[in-house]
Write a protein that holds these residues in place. Structure first.
Motif: not given
Length: 126
Positions: A4-7, A63-65, A71-76, A78-84
């Motif tokens: 939905i966000i992508l559309i 568009f900015f939102i 970007a937030y959904v892609a980060k979550q 990919s499993g990169g949500g936690e700090d290294i």
């Protein structure tokens, strides 16, 4: 949710492109001020500048939102949500042979090497 966000993101981008192409440049206002019937237009004598500019600003914010949301959904995802925290540190390897050791490969021109030295090569005429 991501679909939905992508559309919405794609539609907002296409709408921004369309609105920007419909808007008139600053130089077009000079001809309209000399009685070319600007008061009989759809948006009145003030022109369509305010409505189109406001719509473009709203769509640009949308568009900015959606960009940040994707970007937030892609980060979550990919499993990169936690700090290294535990970053491995590169340490010196103890397997490196000291310089001048016989276990190192032979260089060009060495006595035990099969590669010819630069002085052994024939001269090339230019």
């Amino acid at each position: 949710m991501e679909q939905i966000i992508l559309i919405v993101h794609v539609l907002a981008g296409l709408a921004i492109i369309g609105l920007i192409l419909v808007q008139q440049g600053k130089g077009a206002d000079m001809g309209a001020s000399f009685g070319s019937g600007a008061s009989q237009t759809l948006f009145g004598s003030s022109g369509s500048g305010n409505a189109l500019t406001r719509a473009t600003a709203i769509l640009a914010t949308l568009f900015f939102i959606t960009s940040l949301s994707l970007a937030y959904v892609a980060k979550q995802r990919s499993g990169g949500g936690e700090d290294i925290i535990d970053v491995p540190v590169l340490q010196e390897s103890r397997d490196v042979a000291p310089v001048g050791d016989d276990s190192m490969p032979a260089q060009a021109g060495d006595a035990g090497s099969d590669m010819p030295a630069e002085s052994d090569m024939p001269a090339v005429a230019e």
